[in-house]
Write an enzyme that holds these catalytic residues in place. Structure first.
Site, PDB file in Angstrom:
ATOM      1  N   ARG A   1      17.377  11.350  73.932  1.00 44.84           N
ATOM      2  CA  ARG A   1      17.633  11.843  72.816  1.00 44.84           C
ATOM      3  C   ARG A   1      18.079  10.396  71.846  1.00 44.84           C
ATOM      4  O   ARG A   1      18.703  10.543  71.192  1.00 44.84           O
ATOM      5  CB  ARG A   1      18.847  12.628  72.949  1.00 44.84           C
ATOM      6  CG  ARG A   1      18.386  14.094  73.035  1.00 44.84           C
ATOM      7  CD  ARG A   1      19.592  14.683  72.746  1.00 44.84           C
ATOM      8  NE  ARG A   1      19.413  16.581  73.232  1.00 44.84           N
ATOM      9  CZ  ARG A   1      18.514  17.696  72.664  1.00 44.84           C
ATOM     10  NH1 ARG A   1      18.183  16.732  71.735  1.00 44.84           N
ATOM     11  NH2 ARG A   1      18.151  18.281  72.865  1.00 44.84           N
TER      12      ARG A   1
ATOM     13  N   GLY B   1      15.590  17.722  73.201  1.00 48.05           N
ATOM     14  CA  GLY B   1      15.187  19.068  74.348  1.00 48.05           C
ATOM     15  C   GLY B   1      13.897  18.932  74.614  1.00 48.05           C
ATOM     16  O   GLY B   1      12.838  19.300  74.406  1.00 48.05           O
TER      17      GLY B   1
ATOM     18  N   GLY C   1      20.472  27.833  71.319  1.00 53.74           N
ATOM     19  CA  GLY C   1      20.083  27.767  69.412  1.00 53.74           C
ATOM     20  C   GLY C   1      20.732  26.838  69.235  1.00 53.74           C
ATOM     21  O   GLY C   1      21.894  27.530  68.784  1.00 53.74           O
TER      22      GLY C   1
ATOM     23  N   TYR D   1      30.497  47.216  83.122  1.00 52.43           N
ATOM     24  CA  TYR D   1      30.456  45.908  83.079  1.00 52.43           C
ATOM     25  C   TYR D   1      30.447  46.114  81.096  1.00 52.43           C
ATOM     26  O   TYR D   1      28.654  46.825  80.718  1.00 52.43           O
ATOM     27  CB  TYR D   1      29.990  44.970  83.495  1.00 52.43           C
ATOM     28  CG  TYR D   1      30.347  44.948  84.977  1.00 52.43           C
ATOM     29  CD1 TYR D   1      31.856  44.518  84.768  1.00 52.43           C
ATOM     30  CD2 TYR D   1      29.311  45.077  85.788  1.00 52.43           C
ATOM     31  CE1 TYR D   1      32.023  44.829  85.936  1.00 52.43           C
ATOM     32  CE2 TYR D   1      30.080  44.771  86.994  1.00 52.43           C
ATOM     33  CZ  TYR D   1      31.080  44.356  87.151  1.00 52.43           C
ATOM     34  OH  TYR D   1      32.125  44.802  88.856  1.00 52.43           O
TER      35      TYR D   1
ATOM     36  N   ILE E   1      12.314  24.917  71.494  1.00 49.05           N
ATOM     37  CA  ILE E   1      13.072  26.439  71.811  1.00 49.05           C
ATOM     38  C   ILE E   1      13.666  26.616  70.915  1.00 49.05           C
ATOM     39  O   ILE E   1      13.645  28.126  70.877  1.00 49.05           O
ATOM     40  CB  ILE E   1      13.476  26.303  72.646  1.00 49.05           C
ATOM     41  CG1 ILE E   1      14.828  26.081  73.289  1.00 49.05           C
ATOM     42  CG2 ILE E   1      12.457  26.037  74.454  1.00 49.05           C
ATOM     43  CD1 ILE E   1      15.864  26.365  74.002  1.00 49.05           C
ATOM     44  N   ASP E   2      14.312  25.873  69.778  1.00 50.79           N
ATOM     45  CA  ASP E   2      15.018  26.855  68.840  1.00 50.79           C
ATOM     46  C   ASP E   2      14.507  27.251  68.200  1.00 50.79           C
ATOM     47  O   ASP E   2      14.353  28.450  67.309  1.00 50.79           O
ATOM     48  CB  ASP E   2      16.270  25.444  67.986  1.00 50.79           C
ATOM     49  CG  ASP E   2      17.093  25.315  69.655  1.00 50.79           C
ATOM     50  OD1 ASP E   2      16.786  25.413  70.104  1.00 50.79           O
ATOM     51  OD2 ASP E   2      17.920  24.072  68.527  1.00 50.79           O
TER      52      ASP E   2
ATOM     53  N   TYR F   1      18.913  26.340  79.632  1.00 56.19           N
ATOM     54  CA  TYR F   1      18.222  25.427  80.672  1.00 56.19           C
ATOM     55  C   TYR F   1      17.383  26.603  81.165  1.00 56.19           C
ATOM     56  O   TYR F   1      16.323  25.797  81.669  1.00 56.19           O
ATOM     57  CB  TYR F   1      19.159  24.437  81.511  1.00 56.19           C
ATOM     58  CG  TYR F   1      20.002  23.917  80.540  1.00 56.19           C
ATOM     59  CD1 TYR F   1      19.249  22.850  79.744  1.00 56.19           C
ATOM     60  CD2 TYR F   1      20.836  24.067  80.384  1.00 56.19           C
ATOM     61  CE1 TYR F   1      20.635  22.120  79.548  1.00 56.19           C
ATOM     62  CE2 TYR F   1      21.634  23.366  79.475  1.00 56.19           C
ATOM     63  CZ  TYR F   1      21.351  22.419  78.600  1.00 56.19           C
ATOM     64  OH  TYR F   1      21.784  22.121  77.949  1.00 56.19           O
ATOM     65  N   GLU F   2      17.380  27.378  81.921  1.00 58.49           N
ATOM     66  CA  GLU F   2      16.589  28.879  82.731  1.00 58.49           C
ATOM     67  C   GLU F   2      15.158  29.231  82.160  1.00 58.49           C
ATOM     68  O   GLU F   2      13.967  29.028  82.812  1.00 58.49           O
ATOM     69  CB  GLU F   2      17.090  29.979  82.637  1.00 58.49           C
ATOM     70  CG  GLU F   2      18.597  29.980  83.563  1.00 58.49           C
ATOM     71  CD  GLU F   2      19.429  30.204  82.460  1.00 58.49           C
ATOM     72  OE1 GLU F   2      19.383  29.107  81.579  1.00 58.49           O
ATOM     73  OE2 GLU F   2      20.283  29.691  83.454  1.00 58.49           O
TER      74      GLU F   2
ATOM     75  N   ASP G   1      13.160  18.860  64.401  1.00 61.15           N
ATOM     76  CA  ASP G   1      12.663  18.338  62.542  1.00 61.15           C
ATOM     77  C   ASP G   1      13.692  17.320  63.415  1.00 61.15           C
ATOM     78  O   ASP G   1      13.330  15.513  61.763  1.00 61.15           O
ATOM     79  CB  ASP G   1      13.257  18.969  62.386  1.00 61.15           C
ATOM     80  CG  ASP G   1      15.103  19.597  62.925  1.00 61.15           C
ATOM     81  OD1 ASP G   1      15.518  19.457  63.692  1.00 61.15           O
ATOM     82  OD2 ASP G   1      16.559  19.950  62.350  1.00 61.15           O
TER      83      ASP G   1
HETATM   84  P1  FBP Z   1      15.176  19.908  70.529  1.00 64.90           P
HETATM   85  O1  FBP Z   1      16.272  20.651  69.581  1.00 64.90           O
HETATM   86  O2  FBP Z   1      15.850  18.628  70.736  1.00 64.90           O
HETATM   87  O3  FBP Z   1      14.788  20.822  71.074  1.00 64.90           O
HETATM   88  O4  FBP Z   1      16.803  20.211  71.969  1.00 64.90           O
HETATM   89  C1  FBP Z   1      17.095  22.336  72.291  1.00 64.90           C
HETATM   90  C2  FBP Z   1      18.019  22.292  72.875  1.00 64.90           C
HETATM   91  O5  FBP Z   1      16.882  22.823  73.867  1.00 64.90           O
HETATM   92  C3  FBP Z   1      19.734  23.230  71.962  1.00 64.90           C
HETATM   93  O6  FBP Z   1      19.097  24.952  72.014  1.00 64.90           O
HETATM   94  C4  FBP Z   1      20.935  22.890  73.183  1.00 64.90           C
HETATM   95  O7  FBP Z   1      21.392  22.890  72.179  1.00 64.90           O
HETATM   96  C5  FBP Z   1      20.247  21.586  72.763  1.00 64.90           C
HETATM   97  O8  FBP Z   1      18.858  21.296  73.567  1.00 64.90           O
HETATM   98  C6  FBP Z   1      20.873  21.085  74.240  1.00 64.90           C
HETATM   99  O9  FBP Z   1      20.773  19.679  74.929  1.00 64.90           O
HETATM  100  P2  FBP Z   1      21.045  18.678  76.241  1.00 64.90           P
HETATM  101  O10 FBP Z   1      20.664  19.340  76.804  1.00 64.90           O
HETATM  102  O11 FBP Z   1      20.968  17.444  75.850  1.00 64.90           O
HETATM  103  O12 FBP Z   1      22.818  18.547  75.482  1.00 64.90           O
END
Ligand code: FBP
Length: 551
Positions: free
Chosen positions: A146, A82, A252, A244, A205-206, A425-426, A176
């Protein structure tokens, strides 16, 4: 055609990332100081047997200049997994580090992640090309993917491609799983005496690729700053409109570091931490009732509003859901082809007829949309794609049911109106913060120094990150040092250990200590947007997580 850029991007491209003192003084031609030999975090004998060439390597640090000339070399780089803010700066740092060693060195960027390396699709970087991407977010410079790089057949193709181009070192920028595969590739390249070295860089980012030696993965700082800005804005809206309950799911995949960091930055009313839910073995219903109780308490104080943070991976940490997902994974893996021919209704029926009694009950209790989300395609690692599961909507529905029931019994007199959001995604491609711009550039520059020192099977490591950049410590950590054995697809497999939120750690304690107060009051903090220019305390500070962990 010249590409239009924003005013910020135009000015920001001139930013010169800072480097640790050893590099700002000596460039990338530095001497490796070698420590004691190392061992894996557990399962030492098995991991040593699996990685005879890369096991036990020493930790390396760079403190002084190296003697002599560096020959020109050709290096390849891939982005894997990602997106994470700062990836372009890792490549820029690597490029500058290699040119600093020898101006005739060349950097090849393989396209779309590991698949470009296997299919030999690449670009050769030039100054103009790199300059266009300095300090920008995204992975669009060469793209990411991926594809899992793990079979000997793939490794052989990589070696053949590298040899045909004269490449003698590869840099894998990944999380990882990607770095576990980088370690396997390093081991295979050594076993085959290919002369190709492999270095990893910690990306995600996780925030779950960290340990004593890797203080943070890059991108976590910027992404959490973006989410925290948005959460702060929503809190202010909630506190203005007062009508609200906002349920915000945060990315994550597994660990709750992003949710925890955002909570520490913004102080919302409720923050769920998946690791805590798992530790307390909470059922989905218990999680829902816990939220509903806060809704009720606030309603009694005349406050029918609030903000809830939901970590993306929550569903997999609730024991009954974990069991359900694991049974579904096995079932889908064994019946993939047949399953794909079925209609949605038939898929649900088919699955229900094959699940064990307990899990079938858990599955049936879920709304139809969520059932189908749980049956959607797995990622290449066989994982459920949790970003597509709308846990935040499920929680709103279930909390609504609970408070409605209380209302009928006269136990709830307020109103509950839930709104859902998903922030992921933001933040993944935001322009890197000053911290990530400097950290990523340093990681790439450091990777060039590691290559120059002749090492392979190392993760680029830059430490002491809570101090000013000049005091950061550069070096390398053997990838095998971070490994343990985990059960994957019914087999003990060596993998880099994922760092989950530590329930004895200071960041979690900070949340737990303040939880009641933040639930009942409007202790909201509004961090505002990332600042790139201005006072250092606004622009340069990094995450609350790392500050607490390293304090
Ligand atoms: P990485 O561990 O590969 O850095 O990706 C993390 C992540 O952003 C997660 O937070 C999220 O669940 C996942 O990628 C979503 O991936 P995709 O957009 O490929 O479905």
């Amino acid at each position: 055609m010249e590409r239009a850029v924003s005013a910020l991007q135009a000015v920001r491209s001139a930013y010169k990332p800072k480097l640790p003192k050893v590099f700002s003084t000596h460039g990338s031609k530095v001497k490796a100081s070698v420590g004691e030999s190392t061992s894996s975090i557990s399962d030492q004998d098995q991991i040593k047997a699996l990685f005879p060439n890369t096991y036990g390597l020493p930790v390396i640090s760079f403190e002084a200049a190296a003697e002599g000339e560096s020959a020109a070399i050709k290096v390849g780089v891939i982005l894997s997994g990602g997106q994470a803010p700062g990836g372009h700066n890792v490549i820029a740092g690597l490029y500058d580090g290699l040119k600093n060693l020898n101006n005739n060195s060349e950097l090849y960027g393989f396209l779309r992640g590991p698949s470009g390396l296997i299919d030999n699709e690449y670009v050769v970087f030039t100054n103009d090309f790199i300059n266009e991407y300095r300090n920008t977010g995204g992975f669009d410079i060469i793209g990411s993917g991926r594809t899992k790089l793990e079979t000997e057949e793939q490794f052989d193709k990589v070696i053949t491609n590298c040899k045909s181009l004269g490449i003698t070192a590869l840099v894998v920028i990944g999380g990882d799983d990607s770095n576990t595969n980088a370690c396997m590739l390093a081991e295979y390249c050594m076993k085959k005496e290919s002369g190709i070295r492999v270095i990893g860089c910690p990306k995600t980012i996780d925030g779950d690729l960290k340990n004593d030696w890797i203080e943070a993965s890059f991108g976590f700082d910027t992404a959490t700053k973006v989410y925290a800005e948005l959460i702060g804005n929503i809190q202010r809206d909630a506190n203005s409109a007062k009508k609200y309950w906002h349920f915000i799911k945060l990315m994550g995949r597994s660990a709750s570091h992003i949710a925890l960091e955002c909570a520490l930055k913004t102080r919302p009313n409720i923050t769920l931490i998946s690791e805590e839910v798992a530790e307390k073995k909470m059922t989905l219903k218990e999680v829902v009732v816990e939220i509903a109780e806060v809704v009720k308490r606030r309603a009694e104080a005349g406050k029918d509003f609030g903000v809830v943070l939901v970590p993306e991976g929550l569903i997999e940490f609730i024991p009954e859901m974990k069991k359900l997902i694991s049974e579904l994974n096995d079932l889908l893996a064994s019946e993939t082809q047949y399953f794909e021919t079925l209609s949605n209704i038939d898929k649900v029926q088919f699955v229900n007829s094959r699940l064990s009694d307990d899990t079938s009950k858990a599955f049936s209790s879920l709304p139809a949309t969520l059932q189908l989300q749980l049956l959607a395609d797995r990622d290449p690692h066989g994982n459920v794609q949790v970003s597509r599961i709308e846990t935040e909507k499920l929680l709103i529905d279930m909390v609504d049911d609970v408070v409605s029931e209380w209302k009928v019994k006269g136990q709830f007199k307020g109103k509950f109106s839930g709104l859902n959001h998903f922030f992921g995604y933001e933040g993944r491609c935001a322009a890197p913060s000053n911290f990530d711009a400097d950290y990523c550039y340093s990681l790439g520059f450091n990777a060039a120094a590691l290559i120059n020192s002749g090492t392979s099977g190392y993760l680029s490591s830059v430490r002491n990150l809570t101090k000013p950049v000049e005091q950061w410590v550069a070096g390398g950590i053997p990838l095998t040092m971070m490994m343990n054995l985990e059960r994957r697809h019914g087999k003990d497999t060596p993998v880099i250990k994922k760092a989950l939120v530590e329930l004895h750690g200071k960041p979690y304690h900070e949340l737990a200590y303040n939880r009641k107060k933040w639930a009942d009051e409007e202790a909201y903090v509004y961090p505002g947007p990332i600042q790139y220019f201005g006072p250092s305390e606004v622009c340069d500070s990094t995450t609350e997580t790392i500050k607490l962990e390293r304090s």
